[in-house]
Design an enzyme around this catalytic site. Structure first.
Site, mmCIF file in Angstrom:
data_model
loop_
_atom_site.group_PDB
_atom_site.id
_atom_site.type_symbol
_atom_site.label_atom_id
_atom_site.label_comp_id
_atom_site.label_asym_id
_atom_site.label_seq_id
_atom_site.Cartn_x
_atom_site.Cartn_y
_atom_site.Cartn_z
ATOM 1 C CD GLN A 170 3.233 5.907 2.544
ATOM 2 O OE1 GLN A 170 2.197 5.417 2.107
ATOM 3 N NE2 GLN A 170 4.208 5.178 3.073
ATOM 4 C CG HIS A 210 0.202 7.077 5.255
ATOM 5 N ND1 HIS A 210 1.272 7.705 5.856
ATOM 6 C CD2 HIS A 210 0.537 5.771 5.158
ATOM 7 C CE1 HIS A 210 2.211 6.807 6.124
ATOM 8 N NE2 HIS A 210 1.781 5.626 5.706
ATOM 9 N N GLY A 214 0.830 -1.194 0.000
ATOM 10 C CA GLY A 214 0.000 0.000 0.000
ATOM 11 C C GLY A 214 0.861 1.238 0.000
ATOM 12 C CG HIS A 242 -0.934 1.585 7.040
ATOM 13 N ND1 HIS A 242 -0.083 1.227 8.059
ATOM 14 C CD2 HIS A 242 -0.176 2.301 6.161
ATOM 15 C CE1 HIS A 242 1.124 1.702 7.810
ATOM 16 N NE2 HIS A 242 1.096 2.356 6.654
ATOM 17 C CD GLU A 243 -1.087 2.792 2.538
ATOM 18 O OE1 GLU A 243 -0.678 3.967 2.461
ATOM 19 O OE2 GLU A 243 -0.341 1.846 2.850
ATOM 20 C CB CYS A 255 4.914 2.314 7.145
ATOM 21 S SG CYS A 255 4.443 3.792 6.236
ATOM 22 C CG LEU A 256 6.506 1.072 1.183
ATOM 23 C CD1 LEU A 256 6.026 1.349 -0.232
ATOM 24 C CD2 LEU A 256 7.587 0.007 1.198
#
Length: 181
Positions: A51, A140, A46, A136-137, A94-95
């Site tokens: 990000q 963000h 994701g 989660h996204e 997370c990236l």
């Protein structure tokens, strides 16, 4: 298509809520495609536009990559309209927090309203890992990161590790002075 540089925590840009997309046009479709390329290139499931330094309410996901497949999902202006009372715990990463993981509690299932890449309003029901990923996204794009859901002790440890990695040049990121909005 392009692989975009990531914003790596700690970075204040990750805590800024994203703005609503007024029109799903070619620029938004290109952003979504580039986000998918970036997510795949970084072995993620994701990614939110914030990000990659773009404060637009856009997210992409693909949980099928965990099993070697590809089933990309692109959501514009997603919002959770219903959450289950049942809770699940998943070890999230997370990236924007490379190599950092922690257990996070979230509703087991959600219903999400969004626009697809053609600007058509749709609703999606999700449970399990897909529900976790969506939440989660969406966090963000609301300026919330997964470490905001864990104890301050664990959060501080993760952020100290990332500060050290940045200082040592162990992570490559989108420079702080660059905002791609």
């Amino acid at each position: 298509m392009a692989v975009l540089p990531l914003v790596i925590a700690p970075d204040e840009r990750l805590n800024v809520p994203s703005t609503k997309v007024d029109v799903v046009d070619d620029a938004i479709r290109k952003l979504l495609s580039d986000m998918l390329d970036t997510m795949y290139a970084n072995d993620g499931i994701g990614l939110a536009a914030v990000q990659v330094g773009v404060h637009k309410r856009c997210i992409v996901m693909d949980i099928a990559v965990r099993d070697g497949g590809k089933e990309p999902i692109k959501l514009v202006n997603p919002e959770i309209v219903k959450k289950s009372e049942d809770i699940s715990v998943y070890q999230e990463g997370c990236l924007s927090f490379p190599d950092q993981y922690s257990d996070v509690e979230r509703p087991e299932a959600v219903s999400v309203r969004y626009l697809d890449e053609n600007g058509v309003e749709k609703t999606m029901e999700a449970d399990g890992i897909l529900a976790t990923c969506i939440q989660h996204e969406i966090d963000h794009i609301n300026g919330v990161v997964f470490v905001d859901h864990i104890s301050s002790l664990k959060r501080d440890m993760i952020l100290r590790r990332l500060k050290k990695a940045k200082k040592l040049g162990m992570v490559h990121e989108l420079p702080e002075h660059v905002n791609q909005s």
